[in-house]
Motif scaffolding. Structure first.
Motif, PDB file in Angstrom:
ATOM      1  N   GLN A  17      10.947  36.772  13.337  1.00  0.00           N
ATOM      2  CA  GLN A  17      12.225  37.095  12.709  1.00  0.00           C
ATOM      3  C   GLN A  17      12.084  38.299  11.777  1.00  0.00           C
ATOM      4  N   VAL A  18      11.014  38.317  10.988  1.00  0.00           N
ATOM      5  CA  VAL A  18      10.805  39.415  10.038  1.00  0.00           C
ATOM      6  C   VAL A  18      10.716  40.753  10.755  1.00  0.00           C
ATOM      7  N   PHE A  19       9.944  40.793  11.835  1.00  0.00           N
ATOM      8  CA  PHE A  19       9.761  42.075  12.503  1.00  0.00           C
ATOM      9  C   PHE A  19      10.985  42.474  13.332  1.00  0.00           C
ATOM     10  N   GLU A  20      11.760  41.511  13.778  1.00  0.00           N
ATOM     11  CA  GLU A  20      13.041  41.861  14.403  1.00  0.00           C
ATOM     12  C   GLU A  20      13.943  42.570  13.390  1.00  0.00           C
ATOM     13  N   ILE A  21      13.957  42.069  12.161  1.00  0.00           N
ATOM     14  CA  ILE A  21      14.780  42.683  11.113  1.00  0.00           C
ATOM     15  C   ILE A  21      14.268  44.075  10.765  1.00  0.00           C
ATOM     16  N   LEU A  22      12.956  44.206  10.577  1.00  0.00           N
ATOM     17  CA  LEU A  22      12.387  45.507  10.211  1.00  0.00           C
ATOM     18  C   LEU A  22      12.648  46.547  11.297  1.00  0.00           C
ATOM     19  N   ARG A  23      12.497  46.137  12.561  1.00  0.00           N
ATOM     20  CA  ARG A  23      12.744  47.082  13.655  1.00  0.00           C
ATOM     21  C   ARG A  23      14.222  47.428  13.760  1.00  0.00           C
ATOM     22  N   ALA A  24      15.090  46.433  13.573  1.00  0.00           N
ATOM     23  CA  ALA A  24      16.527  46.693  13.655  1.00  0.00           C
ATOM     24  C   ALA A  24      16.970  47.683  12.584  1.00  0.00           C
ATOM     25  N   LYS A  25      16.343  47.609  11.422  1.00  0.00           N
ATOM     26  CA  LYS A  25      16.686  48.516  10.322  1.00  0.00           C
ATOM     27  C   LYS A  25      15.834  49.785  10.345  1.00  0.00           C
ATOM     28  N   LYS A  26      14.949  49.894  11.368  1.00  0.00           N
ATOM     29  CA  LYS A  26      14.099  51.075  11.574  1.00  0.00           C
ATOM     30  C   LYS A  26      13.240  51.384  10.350  1.00  0.00           C
ATOM     31  N   ILE A  27      12.679  50.308   9.771  1.00  0.00           N
ATOM     32  CA  ILE A  27      11.828  50.450   8.589  1.00  0.00           C
ATOM     33  C   ILE A  27      10.368  50.513   9.028  1.00  0.00           C
ATOM     34  N   THR A  28       9.685  51.546   8.620  1.00  0.00           N
ATOM     35  CA  THR A  28       8.260  51.674   8.877  1.00  0.00           C
ATOM     36  C   THR A  28       7.538  50.544   8.137  1.00  0.00           C
ATOM     37  N   SER A  29       6.542  49.918   8.769  1.00  0.00           N
ATOM     38  CA  SER A  29       5.881  48.796   8.099  1.00  0.00           C
ATOM     39  C   SER A  29       4.408  48.704   8.468  1.00  0.00           C
ATOM     40  N   ILE A  30       3.649  48.170   7.519  1.00  0.00           N
ATOM     41  CA  ILE A  30       2.224  47.920   7.710  1.00  0.00           C
ATOM     42  C   ILE A  30       1.973  46.455   7.408  1.00  0.00           C
ATOM     43  N   HIS A  31       1.341  45.768   8.342  1.00  0.00           N
ATOM     44  CA  HIS A  31       1.148  44.314   8.260  1.00  0.00           C
ATOM     45  C   HIS A  31      -0.342  44.003   8.268  1.00  0.00           C
ATOM     46  N   VAL A  32      -0.852  43.516   7.134  1.00  0.00           N
ATOM     47  CA  VAL A  32      -2.232  43.046   7.069  1.00  0.00           C
ATOM     48  C   VAL A  32      -2.270  41.614   7.582  1.00  0.00           C
ATOM     49  N   THR A  33      -3.153  41.331   8.525  1.00  0.00           N
ATOM     50  CA  THR A  33      -3.222  40.003   9.125  1.00  0.00           C
ATOM     51  C   THR A  33      -4.628  39.714   9.638  1.00  0.00           C
ATOM     52  N   HIS A  34      -4.938  38.425   9.784  1.00  0.00           N
ATOM     53  CA  HIS A  34      -6.171  38.011  10.458  1.00  0.00           C
ATOM     54  C   HIS A  34      -5.893  37.630  11.913  1.00  0.00           C
ATOM     55  N   GLU A  35      -4.630  37.633  12.298  1.00  0.00           N
ATOM     56  CA  GLU A  35      -4.217  37.100  13.598  1.00  0.00           C
ATOM     57  C   GLU A  35      -4.098  38.206  14.648  1.00  0.00           C
ATOM     58  N   GLY A  36      -5.042  38.228  15.587  1.00  0.00           N
ATOM     59  CA  GLY A  36      -4.971  39.209  16.660  1.00  0.00           C
ATOM     60  C   GLY A  36      -3.742  39.047  17.523  1.00  0.00           C
ATOM     61  N   ASP A  37      -3.282  37.800  17.701  1.00  0.00           N
ATOM     62  CA  ASP A  37      -2.087  37.557  18.507  1.00  0.00           C
ATOM     63  C   ASP A  37      -0.857  38.210  17.876  1.00  0.00           C
ATOM     64  N   GLU A  38      -0.733  38.113  16.547  1.00  0.00           N
ATOM     65  CA  GLU A  38       0.390  38.754  15.862  1.00  0.00           C
ATOM     66  C   GLU A  38       0.336  40.263  16.045  1.00  0.00           C
ATOM     67  N   ALA A  39      -0.862  40.803  15.924  1.00  0.00           N
ATOM     68  CA  ALA A  39      -1.017  42.250  16.091  1.00  0.00           C
ATOM     69  C   ALA A  39      -0.598  42.687  17.481  1.00  0.00           C
ATOM     70  N   SER A  40      -0.930  41.877  18.482  1.00  0.00           N
ATOM     71  CA  SER A  40      -0.604  42.257  19.861  1.00  0.00           C
ATOM     72  C   SER A  40       0.893  42.187  20.124  1.00  0.00           C
ATOM     73  N   LEU A  41       1.574  41.232  19.490  1.00  0.00           N
ATOM     74  CA  LEU A  41       2.989  41.004  19.791  1.00  0.00           C
ATOM     75  C   LEU A  41       3.938  41.901  19.008  1.00  0.00           C
ATOM     76  N   PHE A  42       3.581  42.244  17.771  1.00  0.00           N
ATOM     77  CA  PHE A  42       4.570  42.853  16.888  1.00  0.00           C
ATOM     78  C   PHE A  42       4.217  44.261  16.407  1.00  0.00           C
ATOM     79  N   SER A  43       3.059  44.789  16.764  1.00  0.00           N
ATOM     80  CA  SER A  43       2.683  46.107  16.246  1.00  0.00           C
ATOM     81  C   SER A  43       2.720  47.172  17.342  1.00  0.00           C
TER      82      SER A  43
END
Length: 342
Positions: free
Chosen positions: A177-203
């Motif tokens: 949901q968060v990244f759908e909102i950020l993309r819809a508003k065309k906001i550049t974002s940097i996401h620190v995570t330990h989850e490779g799956d999240e990186a593959s899906l949303f970056s």
């Protein structure tokens, strides 16, 4: 030519006299999402704090749309921050938490109230404005934190593992949901995570940091197809990585594996490990024997773990029912074994 987005050039930083970032350089196009992965304590959070202006770098430059913002105060950089602790004000209502940043920017009261109502609807919390923040669930609190970050209309949002305290199912839903909102508003974002799956899906792209140094960057597909080093492979979920018996002679390494020996032209000063992908292992009626220690499903496919020679946790993709404790026979094309820098 103006670059539209963020550019980090040779940034280094120290904390308590210890170097925690070493000559980090990368660029991120406006509107894109970057995931930053790395082991705990590698410098990921410090990188975000440097970009935000919370920590001063010892070297390097930070550019936004080709303008150097290194000496721009933190509150004037137009950057929103979401940290692990959402830091909501417990004495304020949900509405007032979101509106607080707008008051600090001297946004007229009516405009601030209207924007707050719109943001509550955007994050699916319509009607929650008068609630106390301590009455919210973990997911609801993070959505309030997101709305508060978005209220000043930032050009860049930095997320430092804000979803870690949530259970896996809620985390996945909220991250989406968060990244759908950020993309819809065309906001550049940097996401620190330990989850490779999240990186593959949303970056759109990924940075991998180890010991304060940038060791890999590219798209998820680029890195997982050619991880180059052990840290990258393990962070992106490539499971069977092991240290083989190794000997160096006349410019060539010889690695001994349960499936045979392989040679590699590498540096004597480097240390290497081997990667074997589950899909590159064949289950046959005869071959090298292993005993199944575990079976599990991932992304609709079945895998088993077994011990073979000096490989203690070999992960194999299978297409039939194989039980724990059962013996299986395996074969591998030696050319499919990849050499990684340890």
């Amino acid at each position: 030519m103006t670059f539209n987005g963020l550019e980090i050039s040779e940034v280094s930083a120290e904390l308590g006299g210890k170097r925690v970032l070493q000559s980090i350089s990368f660029s991120l196009k406006s509107g894109n999402v970057l995931a930053v992965l790395g082991p705990s304590g590698c410098g990921k959070s410090t990188l975000l704090k440097v970009i935000a202006g919370i920590v001063n770098p010892t070297d390097g430059h930070i550019f936004w749309n080709s303008a150097d913002i290194l000496n721009t105060p933190s509150h004037k950089r137009g950057i929103g921050l979401m940290f692990q602790n959402n830091a909501l004000f417990p004495h304020m209502s949900v509405h007032d938490n979101i509106r607080f940043g707008l008051e600090m920017l001297s946004v007229p009261k009516d405009e601030a109230n209207d924007r707050t109502v719109d943001l509550l609807e955007l994050v699916d919390l319509k009607g929650y404005g008068n609630r106390a923040v301590d009455s919210l669930s973990g997911g609801e609190s993070q959505r309030v934190a997101l709305a508060r970050v978005l209220a000043p209309e930032p050009k860049l949002v930095l997320l430092d593992e804000p979803f870690n305290s949530l259970d896996r199912a809620l985390r996945r839903s909220l991250v989406e949901q968060v990244f759908e909102i950020l993309r819809a508003k065309k906001i550049t974002s940097i996401h620190v995570t330990h989850e490779g799956d999240e990186a593959s899906l949303f970056s759109d792209s990924i940075l991998i940091i180890e010991d304060g140094q940038l060791i890999n960057k590219g798209t998820f597909t680029e890195i997982i197809n050619s991880p180059m080093n052990v840290v990258s492979a393990e962070l992106l979920g490539l499971r069977t990585v092991w240290a083989p018996d190794a000997h160096f002679r006349d410019g060539t390494w010889s690695f001994s594996t349960p499936f045979g020996s392989i040679e590699y032209d590498g540096s004597e000063s480097e240390r290497y490990q081997l990667l074997l992908r589950p899909e590159h292992i064949q289950v046959l009626n005869n071959g090298l024997e292993g005993v199944v220690a575990k079976s599990f499903h991932r992304a609709g496919q079945k895998y088993i773990n077994c011990s073979v020679g000096n490989i203690k946790n070999l992960t194999v993709l299978v297409d039939s029912d194989i039980s724990v404790g059962e013996s299986i026979y395996l074969a591998v094309d030696l050319d499919s074994i990849e050499v990684l820098v340890a």
